[in-house]
Design an enzyme around this catalytic site. Sequence first.
Site, PDB file in Angstrom:
ATOM      1  N   HIS A 309       0.853  -1.182   0.000  1.00 38.69           N
ATOM      2  CA  HIS A 309       0.000   0.000   0.000  1.00 38.69           C
ATOM      3  C   HIS A 309       0.886   1.228   0.000  1.00 38.69           C
ATOM      4  O   HIS A 309       1.917   1.245   0.679  1.00 38.69           O
ATOM      5  CB  HIS A 309      -0.925   0.007   1.227  1.00 38.69           C
ATOM      6  CG  HIS A 309      -2.061   0.957   1.073  1.00 38.69           C
ATOM      7  ND1 HIS A 309      -1.920   2.309   1.331  1.00 38.69           N
ATOM      8  CD2 HIS A 309      -3.324   0.771   0.646  1.00 38.69           C
ATOM      9  CE1 HIS A 309      -3.069   2.896   1.078  1.00 38.69           C
ATOM     10  NE2 HIS A 309      -3.948   2.000   0.656  1.00 38.69           N
ATOM     11  N   ASP A 367      -8.001  -5.111  -0.123  1.00 42.93           N
ATOM     12  CA  ASP A 367      -8.542  -5.694  -1.350  1.00 42.93           C
ATOM     13  C   ASP A 367      -8.243  -7.182  -1.463  1.00 42.93           C
ATOM     14  O   ASP A 367      -8.962  -7.915  -2.137  1.00 42.93           O
ATOM     15  CB  ASP A 367      -7.985  -4.955  -2.566  1.00 42.93           C
ATOM     16  CG  ASP A 367      -8.586  -3.570  -2.661  1.00 42.93           C
ATOM     17  OD1 ASP A 367      -9.710  -3.400  -2.150  1.00 42.93           O
ATOM     18  OD2 ASP A 367      -7.944  -2.670  -3.201  1.00 42.93           O
TER      19      ASP A 367
HETATM   20  N1  ACO Z   1       4.709  -7.303  -4.986  1.00 45.98           N
HETATM   21  C1  ACO Z   1       6.058  -7.289  -5.062  1.00 45.98           C
HETATM   22  N2  ACO Z   1       6.823  -6.215  -4.800  1.00 45.98           N
HETATM   23  C2  ACO Z   1       6.175  -5.100  -4.448  1.00 45.98           C
HETATM   24  C3  ACO Z   1       4.775  -5.035  -4.339  1.00 45.98           C
HETATM   25  C4  ACO Z   1       4.027  -6.194  -4.617  1.00 45.98           C
HETATM   26  N3  ACO Z   1       2.696  -6.198  -4.516  1.00 45.98           N
HETATM   27  N4  ACO Z   1       4.419  -3.782  -3.973  1.00 45.98           N
HETATM   28  C5  ACO Z   1       5.553  -3.086  -3.845  1.00 45.98           C
HETATM   29  N5  ACO Z   1       6.611  -3.877  -4.124  1.00 45.98           N
HETATM   30  C6  ACO Z   1       8.036  -3.488  -4.030  1.00 45.98           C
HETATM   31  C7  ACO Z   1       8.487  -2.660  -5.209  1.00 45.98           C
HETATM   32  O1  ACO Z   1       9.005  -3.437  -6.261  1.00 45.98           O
HETATM   33  C8  ACO Z   1       9.519  -1.762  -4.567  1.00 45.98           C
HETATM   34  O2  ACO Z   1      10.711  -2.491  -4.452  1.00 45.98           O
HETATM   35  P1  ACO Z   1      12.161  -1.739  -4.518  1.00 45.98           P
HETATM   36  O3  ACO Z   1      12.175  -0.775  -3.362  1.00 45.98           O
HETATM   37  O4  ACO Z   1      13.144  -2.838  -4.356  1.00 45.98           O
HETATM   38  O5  ACO Z   1      12.202  -1.051  -5.844  1.00 45.98           O
HETATM   39  C9  ACO Z   1       9.006  -1.539  -3.155  1.00 45.98           C
HETATM   40  O6  ACO Z   1       8.171  -2.694  -2.880  1.00 45.98           O
HETATM   41  C10 ACO Z   1       8.185  -0.271  -3.007  1.00 45.98           C
HETATM   42  O7  ACO Z   1       7.202  -0.268  -4.022  1.00 45.98           O
HETATM   43  P2  ACO Z   1       6.603   1.066  -4.662  1.00 45.98           P
HETATM   44  O8  ACO Z   1       6.062   0.746  -6.016  1.00 45.98           O
HETATM   45  O9  ACO Z   1       7.603   2.166  -4.557  1.00 45.98           O
HETATM   46  O10 ACO Z   1       5.455   1.353  -3.645  1.00 45.98           O
HETATM   47  P3  ACO Z   1       4.243   2.267  -3.919  1.00 45.98           P
HETATM   48  O11 ACO Z   1       3.882   2.841  -2.623  1.00 45.98           O
HETATM   49  O12 ACO Z   1       4.469   3.198  -5.044  1.00 45.98           O
HETATM   50  O13 ACO Z   1       3.127   1.215  -4.420  1.00 45.98           O
HETATM   51  C11 ACO Z   1       1.235  -0.140  -4.580  1.00 45.98           C
HETATM   52  C12 ACO Z   1       2.036   0.841  -3.711  1.00 45.98           C
HETATM   53  C13 ACO Z   1       0.900   0.472  -5.938  1.00 45.98           C
HETATM   54  C14 ACO Z   1      -0.077  -0.466  -3.862  1.00 45.98           C
HETATM   55  C15 ACO Z   1       2.081  -1.437  -4.760  1.00 45.98           C
HETATM   56  O14 ACO Z   1       2.369  -1.993  -3.497  1.00 45.98           O
HETATM   57  C16 ACO Z   1       1.386  -2.459  -5.667  1.00 45.98           C
HETATM   58  O15 ACO Z   1       1.490  -2.353  -6.899  1.00 45.98           O
HETATM   59  N6  ACO Z   1       0.657  -3.452  -5.061  1.00 45.98           N
HETATM   60  C17 ACO Z   1      -0.071  -4.417  -5.831  1.00 45.98           C
HETATM   61  C18 ACO Z   1      -1.384  -3.822  -6.288  1.00 45.98           C
HETATM   62  C19 ACO Z   1      -2.376  -3.650  -5.143  1.00 45.98           C
HETATM   63  O16 ACO Z   1      -2.626  -4.563  -4.367  1.00 45.98           O
HETATM   64  N7  ACO Z   1      -2.969  -2.458  -5.088  1.00 45.98           N
HETATM   65  C20 ACO Z   1      -3.998  -2.138  -4.084  1.00 45.98           C
HETATM   66  C21 ACO Z   1      -3.679  -0.926  -3.325  1.00 45.98           C
HETATM   67  S1  ACO Z   1      -4.821  -0.776  -2.005  1.00 45.98           S
HETATM   68  C22 ACO Z   1      -6.114   0.093  -2.600  1.00 45.98           C
HETATM   69  O17 ACO Z   1      -6.124   0.675  -3.663  1.00 45.98           O
HETATM   70  C23 ACO Z   1      -7.315   0.094  -1.717  1.00 45.98           C
END
Ligand code: ACO
Length: 433
Positions: A309, A367
Site C-alpha cells: 500500500h 482488497d
Molecule cells: N509485490 C512485489 N513487490 C512489491 C509489491 C508487490 N505487490 N508492492 C511493492 N513492491 C516493491 C516494489 O518493487 C519496490 O521495491 P524496490 O524498493 O526494491 O524497488 C518496493 O516494494 C516499493 O514499491 P513502490 O512501487 O515504490 O510502492 P508504492 O507505494 O508506489 O506502491 C502499490 C504501492 C501500488 C499499492 C504497490 O504496493 C502495488 O502495486 N501493489 C499491488 C497492487 C495492489 O494490491 N494495489 C492495491 C492498493 S490498495 C487500494 O487501492 C485500496
Amino acid sequence: MSTKPTKATISFDNNATPIELPMLSGTLGNDVIDIRALGKHGVYTYDPGFMATAACQSNITYIDGEKGLLLHRGYPIEQLAEHCDFLEVSYLLMHGELPNAEQKANFTKIISTHTMLHDQLSNIFRGFRRDAHPMAVMIGVVGSMSAFYFDAMDVYNPQHREISAYRLLAKMPTIAAWSYKYNLGQPFMQPQNKLNYAENFMHMMFATPCEEYTPNPVLAKAFEKILILHADHEQNASTSTVRLVGSSGANPFASISAGIASLWGPAHGGANEATLQMLEEMGDVSRIGEFIKRAKDKTDSFRLMGFGHRVYRSMDPRASIMQKTCYEVLNELGLHDDPIFKLAMELEKIALEDDYFVSKKLYPNVDFYSGIVMRAMGIPNSMFTAIFALARTAGWIAQWSEMNADPEHKIGRPRQLYTGEARREFMPIDKRA
Ligand code: ACO
C-alpha cells in the site's frame, strides 16, 4: 527538546537569494512547507506521484500509515465498522458528525427513496455490449446522469451539491447492480425501499422477477463491512481525480465518473479483481513459490496483487477487519476446502513470513481479503471494483463538496519539468529525414 520549525528556507548553491517559506500545521500528522509563494520567485518543485505533496486541506479523513491508523472525522475505522451501518458512515463523511436517531432516520429515508433510476437511463445500459466490463458501464452511466439530473448542478450552491450527493449515493447501487444484470442478460431488478442499503444492493444483484433473494445475515453484515471499509481514504488517486476534475467547476456526475475511471486501474481499486485473477492463474498451492519468485525479480514487472500500500507501512487497519470478516464468511459457508480460498490463505501465510515482503512492509491489503469475501458471496470478479466504486462514492462526494465549499479552492493545474526539444524551426515534409 526540539521545537517544531515555523519556517523553512530554500537556499541555492549559486548564491541566489534564499527563499523563506512558512510551515503549516494540521490537527494531526506532519506539518507541511507552504510552497505557494515559490512560483513568484520562478521556482517550482518536482514531485511525480505526489509522494511528498499535500494537494489540499481536508478535515474528513486522517491516516497514519506507520501506525496503521485510519480516522473518519476523528473516529477510528474499527469503531465505525463495529457499531455503524454504511449510511451512518456516509452521513458522517458528508456532514462531519454522526447523526442522532432522527437525523439517521431522515437520511436513510431520503437515500432509500431516491434509489430508482430515470427510466430513460435503462436505454443507456442497453447501448453497451453485453460483455462490457461493469466499470466501463458505470463510467458511462454515471457520466450520463448529468443529462438527466441537471436541475441541481450549480456546484457553488450548497443545496444543489447536497441534492446531487444524495442522488449519487442513492442511485449508485442500482447502477452497479444493473451493470451486472445487463452482463448476465437478466432483467433489471428495481430497488426495494424496505431493504437496507446493503440488502437492497444484494437484492438487485441476485433476485430475479421469478425468485426473491433472502440475504444470509452473515453475508449481509460482511457486505455492509466492505462498504464501510471502502467509504473513504483521504487523497488517494481516485479521490484526487474527483477533486482535480471538480476543481474546474465540472458537475458532480462528471467528476464522480472520472473517479470511477481512476479507481479501475489495477494499482488502485482494480487490485481486488486482479488478486482473484492471479489466484486463479496460480491455480494450486504448489505454484506459490514460482509467483513469489517473480514478484521479487526486479527484471519482471509482476507484482503480488493484493499486497502493499502506498500509505500503510504496517497492517492496513481495514485489512485486519476484513481478514476477520473473511474467516467468518468462509466458516459460515463451509468453504475452507475451496482450492482458491486454500491458496489465498497459504499465500497470506507465506507472504507474511517472507523476508522480502516483511522487510519492505508489504502486508496483505484490504482488497486481498475483500476479493475473497466477495467471491465467497457469489459475486463475480468483474463486479469487485464496481462495488468498491459504489462504496467510495460516499467519500468522493464528501471530498468534492468540501472542495467546492472551500473559498480558497483553485483549479488544479500542476507544473512540469519539460524534457522535450527546445524551440526548432518547422521542416517541410520533403526535407524531413
Ligand atoms: N509485490 C512485489 N513487490 C512489491 C509489491 C508487490 N505487490 N508492492 C511493492 N513492491 C516493491 C516494489 O518493487 C519496490 O521495491 P524496490 O524498493 O526494491 O524497488 C518496493 O516494494 C516499493 O514499491 P513502490 O512501487 O515504490 O510502492 P508504492 O507505494 O508506489 O506502491 C502499490 C504501492 C501500488 C499499492 C504497490 O504496493 C502495488 O502495486 N501493489 C499491488 C497492487 C495492489 O494490491 N494495489 C492495491 C492498493 S490498495 C487500494 O487501492 C485500496
